[in-house]
Design an enzyme around this catalytic site. Sequence first.
Site, PDB file in Angstrom:
ATOM      1  N   ASN A  13     -18.461  25.901 -69.155  1.00 31.09           N
ATOM      2  CA  ASN A  13     -17.221  26.616 -68.854  1.00 31.09           C
ATOM      3  C   ASN A  13     -16.108  25.771 -69.453  1.00 31.09           C
ATOM      4  O   ASN A  13     -15.720  24.758 -68.889  1.00 31.09           O
ATOM      5  CB  ASN A  13     -17.051  26.765 -67.333  1.00 31.09           C
ATOM      6  CG  ASN A  13     -15.685  27.308 -66.962  1.00 31.09           C
ATOM      7  OD1 ASN A  13     -14.989  27.886 -67.791  1.00 31.09           O
ATOM      8  ND2 ASN A  13     -15.281  27.114 -65.715  1.00 31.09           N
ATOM      9  N   TRP A  14     -15.636  26.208 -70.608  1.00 29.44           N
ATOM     10  CA  TRP A  14     -14.673  25.376 -71.343  1.00 29.44           C
ATOM     11  C   TRP A  14     -13.276  25.412 -70.742  1.00 29.44           C
ATOM     12  O   TRP A  14     -12.419  24.616 -71.111  1.00 29.44           O
ATOM     13  CB  TRP A  14     -14.612  25.844 -72.804  1.00 29.44           C
ATOM     14  CG  TRP A  14     -15.822  25.499 -73.615  1.00 29.44           C
ATOM     15  CD1 TRP A  14     -17.033  25.041 -73.158  1.00 29.44           C
ATOM     16  CD2 TRP A  14     -15.945  25.568 -75.039  1.00 29.44           C
ATOM     17  NE1 TRP A  14     -17.886  24.831 -74.200  1.00 29.44           N
ATOM     18  CE2 TRP A  14     -17.253  25.144 -75.378  1.00 29.44           C
ATOM     19  CE3 TRP A  14     -15.076  25.964 -76.065  1.00 29.44           C
ATOM     20  CZ2 TRP A  14     -17.703  25.099 -76.694  1.00 29.44           C
ATOM     21  CZ3 TRP A  14     -15.538  25.912 -77.376  1.00 29.44           C
ATOM     22  CH2 TRP A  14     -16.839  25.477 -77.681  1.00 29.44           C
ATOM     23  N   LYS A  15     -13.016  26.376 -69.870  1.00 30.34           N
ATOM     24  CA  LYS A  15     -11.683  26.520 -69.267  1.00 30.34           C
ATOM     25  C   LYS A  15     -10.624  26.669 -70.374  1.00 30.34           C
ATOM     26  O   LYS A  15     -10.897  27.300 -71.378  1.00 30.34           O
ATOM     27  CB  LYS A  15     -11.397  25.341 -68.333  1.00 30.34           C
ATOM     28  CG  LYS A  15     -12.579  25.102 -67.364  1.00 30.34           C
ATOM     29  CD  LYS A  15     -12.257  24.179 -66.245  1.00 30.34           C
ATOM     30  CE  LYS A  15     -13.504  24.029 -65.361  1.00 30.34           C
ATOM     31  NZ  LYS A  15     -13.257  23.334 -64.128  1.00 30.34           N
ATOM     32  N   HIS A  98     -14.055  32.447 -60.692  1.00 30.25           N
ATOM     33  CA  HIS A  98     -13.987  30.989 -60.688  1.00 30.25           C
ATOM     34  C   HIS A  98     -12.908  30.530 -59.712  1.00 30.25           C
ATOM     35  O   HIS A  98     -11.876  31.189 -59.566  1.00 30.25           O
ATOM     36  CB  HIS A  98     -13.687  30.464 -62.101  1.00 30.25           C
ATOM     37  CG  HIS A  98     -13.856  28.985 -62.186  1.00 30.25           C
ATOM     38  ND1 HIS A  98     -12.863  28.118 -61.801  1.00 30.25           N
ATOM     39  CD2 HIS A  98     -14.913  28.225 -62.565  1.00 30.25           C
ATOM     40  CE1 HIS A  98     -13.315  26.871 -61.947  1.00 30.25           C
ATOM     41  NE2 HIS A  98     -14.544  26.914 -62.409  1.00 30.25           N
ATOM     42  N   GLU A 100     -10.695  28.391 -59.898  1.00 30.07           N
ATOM     43  CA  GLU A 100      -9.352  28.230 -60.487  1.00 30.07           C
ATOM     44  C   GLU A 100      -8.655  29.588 -60.606  1.00 30.07           C
ATOM     45  O   GLU A 100      -7.431  29.673 -60.469  1.00 30.07           O
ATOM     46  CB  GLU A 100      -9.464  27.531 -61.854  1.00 30.07           C
ATOM     47  CG  GLU A 100      -9.770  26.049 -61.677  1.00 30.07           C
ATOM     48  CD  GLU A 100     -10.622  25.432 -62.774  1.00 30.07           C
ATOM     49  OE1 GLU A 100     -10.720  26.015 -63.867  1.00 30.07           O
ATOM     50  OE2 GLU A 100     -11.207  24.366 -62.518  1.00 30.07           O
ATOM     51  N   GLU A 170     -20.211  26.703 -56.589  1.00 30.02           N
ATOM     52  CA  GLU A 170     -19.305  25.629 -56.996  1.00 30.02           C
ATOM     53  C   GLU A 170     -18.412  25.222 -55.823  1.00 30.02           C
ATOM     54  O   GLU A 170     -17.376  25.851 -55.576  1.00 30.02           O
ATOM     55  CB  GLU A 170     -18.424  26.096 -58.156  1.00 30.02           C
ATOM     56  CG  GLU A 170     -19.207  26.474 -59.390  1.00 30.02           C
ATOM     57  CD  GLU A 170     -18.390  26.293 -60.662  1.00 30.02           C
ATOM     58  OE1 GLU A 170     -18.876  25.631 -61.569  1.00 30.02           O
ATOM     59  OE2 GLU A 170     -17.248  26.791 -60.719  1.00 30.02           O
ATOM     60  N   GLY A 176     -14.185  19.238 -61.150  1.00 31.46           N
ATOM     61  CA  GLY A 176     -13.266  18.398 -61.923  1.00 31.46           C
ATOM     62  C   GLY A 176     -12.807  17.158 -61.182  1.00 31.46           C
ATOM     63  O   GLY A 176     -11.859  16.500 -61.600  1.00 31.46           O
ATOM     64  N   SER A 216     -18.697  18.920 -61.299  1.00 31.27           N
ATOM     65  CA  SER A 216     -18.959  17.560 -61.776  1.00 31.27           C
ATOM     66  C   SER A 216     -20.432  17.312 -62.085  1.00 31.27           C
ATOM     67  O   SER A 216     -20.923  16.196 -61.920  1.00 31.27           O
ATOM     68  CB  SER A 216     -18.420  16.527 -60.785  1.00 31.27           C
ATOM     69  OG  SER A 216     -17.016  16.692 -60.625  1.00 31.27           O
ATOM     70  N   GLY A 237     -18.259  22.150 -66.462  1.00 29.19           N
ATOM     71  CA  GLY A 237     -16.899  22.118 -66.996  1.00 29.19           C
ATOM     72  C   GLY A 237     -16.734  20.952 -67.956  1.00 29.19           C
ATOM     73  O   GLY A 237     -17.123  21.019 -69.118  1.00 29.19           O
ATOM     74  N   GLY A 238     -16.188  19.853 -67.456  1.00 31.49           N
ATOM     75  CA  GLY A 238     -15.860  18.691 -68.288  1.00 31.49           C
ATOM     76  C   GLY A 238     -16.961  18.267 -69.252  1.00 31.49           C
ATOM     77  O   GLY A 238     -16.714  18.056 -70.445  1.00 31.49           O
TER      78      GLY A 238
HETATM   79  P1  PGA Z   1     -16.502  20.462 -63.739  1.00 32.71           P
HETATM   80  O1  PGA Z   1     -16.181  22.017 -63.660  1.00 32.71           O
HETATM   81  O2  PGA Z   1     -17.918  20.343 -64.271  1.00 32.71           O
HETATM   82  O3  PGA Z   1     -15.499  19.891 -64.680  1.00 32.71           O
HETATM   83  O4  PGA Z   1     -16.397  19.931 -62.361  1.00 32.71           O
HETATM   84  C1  PGA Z   1     -17.144  22.927 -63.248  1.00 32.71           C
HETATM   85  C2  PGA Z   1     -16.567  24.322 -63.247  1.00 32.71           C
HETATM   86  O5  PGA Z   1     -15.394  24.474 -62.887  1.00 32.71           O
HETATM   87  O6  PGA Z   1     -17.256  25.287 -63.598  1.00 32.71           O
END
Ligand code: PGA
Length: 255
Positions: A13-15, A98, A100, A170, A176, A216, A237-238
Amino acid sequence: MDKAKRKAIIAGNWKMNKTPKEAKELLTAIAPLVADADCEVIACVPYVDLATAIEATAGTNVKIGAENCHWAASGAFTGEISTGMLKEIGVEYVVLGHSERRQYFGETDETVNKRTKAALAAGLKPIVCVGELLWERECNITEEVIARQIKLDLWDVTEEELKNVVIAYEPVWAIGTGKTATAEQAEEVCAFIRAQLAKLYNQDAADAVTIQYGGSMNDGNADELLSKVNVDGGLIGGASLVAEKFAAIVKAASK
Ligand code: PGA
């Protein structure tokens, strides 16, 4: 409970990261590293990167997903993207709900449900995200929160449609933050999600759903998280923004 009944899926998930040029570079680096993967590999990228990403991964085993979609076919929804637009350019997956989106953009279980229904009707595979806030975990209502999200987000989704749904657990406090849920915590909630699906549908239907963990997840902890029977993959994500790290997670899921 048989893990072999389900497909392992690792999705990035590149956001809001990477321009089209950077997306091409990253995917060109990722593709050869995951060519032998024994799991499904997806990169969910910003809208403007989609066409470039699809072109850059043509002929590889990397599939491309979007990070959201609207429920209407078209109309006066400034800033939104329809399922038809995504389908036409070859998008297969779409992240929905998501945290966010829920936290910063007013997404609710009702709109997540509308988007999920529309995605399924269009032939897209939604990755529906659920998860509790830290405060909710501390108040011991994680299961209530998750049960409510699963029920509402999948409201009116048929058993046949469920075959194309991926769930991502999640925990919001782990996203994050570098604070990963322990493998036991991830397994506990993923198993709970499967039990909810069995209640809403039936055990066979529930056993076939891929349930990912996200928050994470990285090349250091993926092995342990993915060893759990109800953790069928990851939404990353990251670590999905670094080719070698993402590839290492894909490798862990391929064991
Ligand atoms: P993260 O993000 O791996 O950076 O914690 C995961 C996500 O939001 O899908």
